[in-house]
Design a protein around this motif. Sequence first.
Motif, PDB file in Angstrom:
ATOM      1  N   UNK A  99       0.739  -1.351  -0.043  1.00 49.68           N
ATOM      2  CA  UNK A  99      -0.071   0.058   0.108  1.00 49.68           C
ATOM      3  C   UNK A  99       1.074   1.353  -0.025  1.00 49.68           C
ATOM      4  N   UNK A 100       0.684   2.317  -0.938  1.00 47.45           N
ATOM      5  CA  UNK A 100       1.470   3.450  -0.816  1.00 47.45           C
ATOM      6  C   UNK A 100       0.462   4.432  -0.797  1.00 47.45           C
ATOM      7  N   UNK A 101       0.723   5.770   0.023  1.00 50.41           N
ATOM      8  CA  UNK A 101       0.199   6.916  -0.179  1.00 50.41           C
ATOM      9  C   UNK A 101       1.082   8.063   0.086  1.00 50.41           C
ATOM     10  N   UNK A 102       0.515   9.177  -0.159  1.00 52.41           N
ATOM     11  CA  UNK A 102       1.376  10.488  -0.310  1.00 52.41           C
ATOM     12  C   UNK A 102       0.913  11.246   0.899  1.00 52.41           C
ATOM     13  N   UNK A 103       1.982  11.996   1.258  1.00 56.83           N
ATOM     14  CA  UNK A 103       1.762  13.154   2.433  1.00 56.83           C
ATOM     15  C   UNK A 103       2.498  14.403   2.109  1.00 56.83           C
ATOM     16  N   UNK A 104       1.570  15.598   2.161  1.00 59.29           N
ATOM     17  CA  UNK A 104       2.464  16.903   1.680  1.00 59.29           C
ATOM     18  C   UNK A 104       2.931  17.258   3.090  1.00 59.29           C
ATOM     19  N   UNK A 105       4.094  18.088   2.802  1.00 61.31           N
ATOM     20  CA  UNK A 105       4.770  18.735   4.208  1.00 61.31           C
ATOM     21  C   UNK A 105       5.437  20.090   3.733  1.00 61.31           C
ATOM     22  N   UNK A 106       5.646  20.660   4.612  1.00 66.68           N
ATOM     23  CA  UNK A 106       6.433  22.005   4.291  1.00 66.68           C
ATOM     24  C   UNK A 106       7.576  22.242   5.109  1.00 66.68           C
ATOM     25  N   UNK A 107       8.660  22.665   4.779  1.00 69.51           N
ATOM     26  CA  UNK A 107      10.011  22.849   5.554  1.00 69.51           C
ATOM     27  C   UNK A 107      10.256  24.350   5.440  1.00 69.51           C
ATOM     28  N   UNK A 108      11.521  24.723   5.915  1.00 72.42           N
ATOM     29  CA  UNK A 108      11.889  25.872   5.792  1.00 72.42           C
ATOM     30  C   UNK A 108      12.553  25.917   4.296  1.00 72.42           C
ATOM     31  N   UNK A 109      12.914  24.955   3.764  1.00 70.44           N
ATOM     32  CA  UNK A 109      12.992  24.820   2.228  1.00 70.44           C
ATOM     33  C   UNK A 109      12.012  24.981   1.211  1.00 70.44           C
ATOM     34  N   UNK A 110      10.556  24.917   1.854  1.00 70.96           N
ATOM     35  CA  UNK A 110       9.364  25.133   0.938  1.00 70.96           C
ATOM     36  C   UNK A 110       8.749  23.813   0.898  1.00 70.96           C
ATOM     37  N   UNK A 111       7.657  23.464   0.279  1.00 66.27           N
ATOM     38  CA  UNK A 111       6.813  22.375   0.381  1.00 66.27           C
ATOM     39  C   UNK A 111       7.281  21.257  -0.481  1.00 66.27           C
ATOM     40  N   UNK A 112       7.085  19.981   0.092  1.00 60.31           N
ATOM     41  CA  UNK A 112       7.534  18.868  -0.421  1.00 60.31           C
ATOM     42  C   UNK A 112       6.356  17.755  -0.419  1.00 60.31           C
ATOM     43  N   UNK A 113       6.401  16.716  -1.085  1.00 60.23           N
ATOM     44  CA  UNK A 113       5.717  15.600  -0.953  1.00 60.23           C
ATOM     45  C   UNK A 113       6.667  14.355  -0.695  1.00 60.23           C
ATOM     46  N   UNK A 114       6.061  13.514   0.208  1.00 62.48           N
ATOM     47  CA  UNK A 114       6.706  12.063   0.176  1.00 62.48           C
ATOM     48  C   UNK A 114       5.797  11.127   0.303  1.00 62.48           C
ATOM     49  N   UNK A 115       6.321  10.063  -0.170  1.00 57.16           N
ATOM     50  CA  UNK A 115       5.524   8.865  -0.188  1.00 57.16           C
ATOM     51  C   UNK A 115       5.811   7.860   1.149  1.00 57.16           C
ATOM     52  N   UNK A 116       4.805   7.278   1.431  1.00 54.55           N
ATOM     53  CA  UNK A 116       4.919   6.403   2.495  1.00 54.55           C
ATOM     54  C   UNK A 116       4.283   4.981   2.137  1.00 54.55           C
ATOM     55  N   UNK A 117       4.735   3.859   2.608  1.00 55.42           N
ATOM     56  CA  UNK A 117       4.226   2.775   2.232  1.00 55.42           C
ATOM     57  C   UNK A 117       4.330   1.532   3.266  1.00 55.42           C
ATOM     58  N   UNK A 118       3.515   0.572   3.208  1.00 57.49           N
ATOM     59  CA  UNK A 118       3.753  -0.610   3.899  1.00 57.49           C
ATOM     60  C   UNK A 118       3.489  -1.761   3.156  1.00 57.49           C
ATOM     61  N   UNK A 119       4.049  -2.839   3.545  1.00 54.41           N
ATOM     62  CA  UNK A 119       4.231  -4.010   2.774  1.00 54.41           C
ATOM     63  C   UNK A 119       3.694  -5.254   3.877  1.00 54.41           C
ATOM     64  N   UNK A 120       2.885  -5.893   3.196  1.00 56.67           N
ATOM     65  CA  UNK A 120       2.357  -7.101   4.529  1.00 56.67           C
ATOM     66  C   UNK A 120       2.407  -8.432   3.785  1.00 56.67           C
ATOM     67  N   UNK A 121       3.326  -9.140   4.430  1.00 53.59           N
ATOM     68  CA  UNK A 121       3.684 -10.683   3.733  1.00 53.59           C
ATOM     69  C   UNK A 121       2.944 -11.579   4.909  1.00 53.59           C
ATOM     70  N   UNK A 122       2.115 -12.662   4.077  1.00 56.42           N
ATOM     71  CA  UNK A 122       1.352 -13.566   4.972  1.00 56.42           C
ATOM     72  C   UNK A 122       0.477 -12.928   6.065  1.00 56.42           C
ATOM     73  N   UNK A 123       0.979 -12.921   7.250  1.00 53.94           N
ATOM     74  CA  UNK A 123      -0.320 -12.645   8.274  1.00 53.94           C
ATOM     75  C   UNK A 123      -0.115 -11.321   8.573  1.00 53.94           C
ATOM     76  N   UNK A 124      -0.967 -10.693   9.192  1.00 57.38           N
ATOM     77  CA  UNK A 124      -0.806  -9.308   9.582  1.00 57.38           C
ATOM     78  C   UNK A 124       0.257  -8.778  10.400  1.00 57.38           C
ATOM     79  N   UNK A 125       0.915  -9.666  11.176  1.00 51.80           N
ATOM     80  CA  UNK A 125       2.185  -9.501  11.957  1.00 51.80           C
ATOM     81  C   UNK A 125       3.202  -9.194  11.281  1.00 51.80           C
ATOM     82  N   UNK A 126       3.241  -9.452  10.096  1.00 48.00           N
ATOM     83  CA  UNK A 126       4.663  -9.394   9.157  1.00 48.00           C
ATOM     84  C   UNK A 126       4.464  -8.313   8.406  1.00 48.00           C
ATOM     85  N   UNK A 127       4.648  -6.854   8.908  1.00 45.78           N
ATOM     86  CA  UNK A 127       4.472  -5.978   8.233  1.00 45.78           C
ATOM     87  C   UNK A 127       5.654  -5.117   8.170  1.00 45.78           C
ATOM     88  N   UNK A 128       5.988  -4.386   7.103  1.00 43.48           N
ATOM     89  CA  UNK A 128       7.158  -3.549   6.850  1.00 43.48           C
ATOM     90  C   UNK A 128       6.865  -2.168   6.564  1.00 43.48           C
TER      91      UNK A 128
END
Length: 143
Positions: A99-128
């Motif tokens: 699963x991938x999602x985007x988050x907008x942010x702002x810093x002293x250098x200006x606005x930026x967009x970062x991607x965040x993701x999670x990977x699920x392998x097998x059962x729900x306890x195996x999440x990265x």
Amino acid sequence: MIRNINDFKGEWHVWWVQGFDPILKKAWKISIGTGAEGTQPPYLSEHGEVCTGFAVYEVVGEGEWQVYTTSNEDGPLVLADGQLRWFGTNADGQPFRTYMSLAEGISDQGPFVSMYGSSLLGDPDQVAVWGANDGPPRPDPVA
């Protein structure tokens, strides 16, 4: 908040951080919807889903990338509820989801967009959980 699938298009670098004295290094690169290496631009599937191609690269040397997998082999990413999602199996045939999602942010250098993701392998306890950007994380603001 993302406006459409075009916000995901481009190359995103996943940085590896390990240990108590973290050393940042590029470990993976994800290319989404750019048209190179099987990364088909966004399109509608026959079922009306918004899809896009992708390629995942792993670093194999100083500044050298090798294709790890592409949507040509594993099927496209699908946009649902503001997230890109992929369901399939890993090399061992076990269920694997990303699963991938985007988050907008702002810093002293200006606005930026970062991607965040999670990977699920097998059962729900195996999440990265991982993050991606076009560079290393921005430093914390100085008070």
